[in-house]
Design an enzyme around this catalytic site. Structure first.
Site, mmCIF file in Angstrom:
data_model
loop_
_atom_site.group_PDB
_atom_site.id
_atom_site.type_symbol
_atom_site.label_atom_id
_atom_site.label_comp_id
_atom_site.label_asym_id
_atom_site.label_seq_id
_atom_site.Cartn_x
_atom_site.Cartn_y
_atom_site.Cartn_z
ATOM 1 N N THR B 63 0.735 -1.228 -0.050
ATOM 2 C CA THR B 63 -0.003 -0.035 0.229
ATOM 3 C C THR B 63 0.678 1.334 -0.041
ATOM 4 O O THR B 63 0.345 2.223 -0.585
ATOM 5 C CB THR B 63 -1.044 0.093 1.161
ATOM 6 O OG1 THR B 63 -0.262 -0.029 2.637
ATOM 7 C CG2 THR B 63 -2.109 -1.231 0.997
ATOM 8 N N ILE B 95 -8.879 8.865 -26.823
ATOM 9 C CA ILE B 95 -9.483 9.396 -28.118
ATOM 10 C C ILE B 95 -10.579 8.902 -28.576
ATOM 11 O O ILE B 95 -10.769 7.405 -28.551
ATOM 12 C CB ILE B 95 -8.314 9.569 -29.036
ATOM 13 C CG1 ILE B 95 -8.866 10.598 -30.184
ATOM 14 C CG2 ILE B 95 -8.275 8.394 -29.792
ATOM 15 C CD1 ILE B 95 -7.456 10.971 -31.157
ATOM 16 N N ARG B 192 3.001 -7.569 -18.234
ATOM 17 C CA ARG B 192 3.179 -7.244 -19.566
ATOM 18 C C ARG B 192 4.667 -7.201 -19.865
ATOM 19 O O ARG B 192 4.981 -7.041 -21.175
ATOM 20 C CB ARG B 192 2.342 -5.881 -20.090
ATOM 21 C CG ARG B 192 0.934 -5.852 -19.507
ATOM 22 C CD ARG B 192 0.105 -6.741 -20.180
ATOM 23 N NE ARG B 192 -1.390 -6.756 -19.921
ATOM 24 C CZ ARG B 192 -2.202 -7.528 -20.298
ATOM 25 N NH1 ARG B 192 -1.902 -8.494 -21.209
ATOM 26 N NH2 ARG B 192 -3.549 -7.582 -19.796
#
Lengths: 233, 233, 233, 233
Positions: B63, B95, B192
């Site tokens: 945290t 966008i 990722r």
């Protein structure tokens, strides 16, 4: 909910899409019970239970509705899924186009084509010119056919699915599971069962509203009266 | 962070994409101060501050890292953005292709093309056959040109942008703002900046890791040692 | 925000509490820039930037305000902190009463004592009877002194702090860091800067509203006009 | 889950607390089905379904477990509830001590009293000295009795419940509903079914782990093997 017949809650949307209720936890009484914990009380008469739901909604006490939870299975075009997945309070599991080969004919062909209104950039009206409509749809079908042909050729050449798919259009259908509580679902309806949302996602939102109404009639009634900020329900 | 030179933190990714640090709140010391609140203490010597960060990361006390916040501006192909937006703890503003017309040449043309390995369906290796690579890219460029031509024709016929865009491919570039705290950013890197992620989003993740390393060197060092579960950093 | 003088943004609350702005990212322009990404545009004239903020708030487009982020340091009684921590969209780091010994005199002594109105169970009015007020405060102080004396004795007997503290009252002060974006902060104000909230947390909410107003004047003005559902600001 | 007998899933905790399973959606198969959506497949043989659950857990694919959802009703002391409510991914509805009068004898009297170990400030061991244990409990009971007597007197003088309660100790019991998905529940177990957590919340976590094990045996088994980072299960 006990003995719920889920087959009732399956709706076809657009030309090839659907939304199905797969599972559900709680109903109007779940919200009542959660709210009554706050006062050290349980269920009372149906009249008072319903009145409590109306009171909660009218005064913006939304947490009791988080104890009603739905799992939906949906099939929708990618451009609809992209709007849907922006709703962060909920759980999604989507078919992977990195690993799964896209099957033929899985593209959305619109029957409702909107054209711009010159006076208002953000507004669009349905196209009624049959000839023009036919032309627009032909153009789209040609792109979809061509994109899919190249997609298959790329796969044939050994290109990884995750990369071959980048030629596929936003009209490609996808499928996903969505678990969402009633509070977050009401927020979804506020934004997507509304004329400012794109017409295609409106159709999914309206179908979900119907399922919500049938499974939680008091909560739905109170929501429409006090919580709903859209203009389609 | 005071007097931060944000132009340092701008990286070009893929053929037309980028990721830029637009704003930032806090740094290594912000995590230290938040953690020290727990013990009624403030900053101490740099050695002890760094040791605290390592202690927090080693013991999974995450945290305090939520008080470090980044805003990035990214330009990425739609199929990358779809993976990115699955990270729910964070804020996105993208966008709108419902209202904004897509400009020419905004498609991702891969230079790194992966082909399947017959023995392992989930694995793919880089294509090194120059001739085949050229062929694959030509095929993709043709689809993109054709899709874009039809997109423009549909716009010319008056079709609403929100509908015309459904012919555009997943390779189309989009842009968005992303505000995310360091804890959620580390989770993004775990998933990722990893060889199981698609190669294209790996490039964005690695660039973000670099920016994270330069702005929060102690936190980054502790993360790589104790928190990181990927295999690319 | 550059060169912000944080000492301006420190407010004493109740008899021993406070709320301080510790750090901040973004301001009115951050929301404008995030919103303009949607249209592929940047900042314009101040008049148009302000008009955009009003438009966003009026139409419920709240995501651009998530790119404005605050970190506060607060000191508040436990019963206030419990209400505060119910706001889940945000980050908290609190002083640990498991590991830190509570110092003397850290109890909230109310100056504003409310008594029930017989006609309305959920309503309470300020007690103006000086003698009764003195009596109520004496009773409270006696409990606090006694609880604290036992707490110290338990610590003296070797009882672990985490267990000794269970004799301490809900009036005990605690401290915490709170990082929250402007959208979630506005939701906090809707619920806590409102006459239905307990008077004590109202004081914190009003102080936070002041800091919000001074740091994001356009957003605050638009919020009060179109987003605020409470009755105290 | 169909025809689930919820009375089986009710556990008494501490001297006056409990945790009860009130409702549930999904089970091991719900996670399997959600994961299989990703590959365009449904349920297979039980062996392969179980193997999939193990695969998901081993590789950190946690989203399918978000489609399993539990509602618990818990009664716990305030200092336990404060730790519990720090888990933000989930829904809480708690009894309101602003509006509800606290009934007599609703205080936690520990049977397990921990004392500090001089060598390690963060460590504590169970007190086995019967005489000292009796003394500690007497001291606590005296504070609780005195606090409650003053609470009642304040109520008798007309002081609003929301203010009278501030004299009550952290040992006061509260009750709440908690709706949480299996992924967030596993995170709760990682932090609270662990020797670093306070002993009292450990008891609740262990009871919840038992209920989880009985309702989702494959997920529990895979969790213990690949996902669990605590040391008590």
């Amino acid at each position: 909910m006990e003995n719920i017949d889920f087959s009732k809650f399956e709706k076809n949307i657009l030309d090839k899409g659907f939304v199905r209720l797969v599972d559900m936890m709680g109903d109007d009484y779940a919200a009542v019970k959660a709210a009554r914990v706050s006062y050290g009380q349980g269920l009372k008469t149906p009249e008072r239970d319903k009145a409590l739901i109306i009171y909660l909604m009218e005064h913006g006490h939304e947490t009791p509705f988080e104890h009603i939870v739905f799992t939906f299975h949906a099939k929708a075009p990618l451009f609809v899924a992209r709007q849907w997945f922006r709703h962060r309070i909920g759980s999604f599991n989507e078919i992977s186009q990195r690993y799964t080969e896209i099957k033929d004919e899985e593209f959305y062909i619109p029957s409702n084509v909107r054209v711009n209104v010159p006076e208002d950039r953000q507004k669009a009206v349905q196209l009624n010119d049959e000839e023009l409509l036919r032309k627009v749809i032909d153009m789209m079908e040609n792109v979809f056919d061509e994109s899919y042909k190249i997609y298959k050729e790329l796969i044939g050449l050994g290109v990884a699915r995750e990369l071959a798919r980048i030629v596929l259009p936003l009209a490609t259908y996808t499928q996903f599971y969505w678990t969402v509580n009633a509070r977050s679902l009401m927020n979804f309806l506020n934004l997507r069962a509304d004329s400012h949302a794109q017409w295609e996602i409106q159709q999914y939102a309206i179908a979900i509203a119907d399922i919500f109404k049938e499974t939680c009639p008091w909560t739905y009634e109170a929501f429409i009266k006090y919580g709903y900020r859209g203009d389609l329900l």
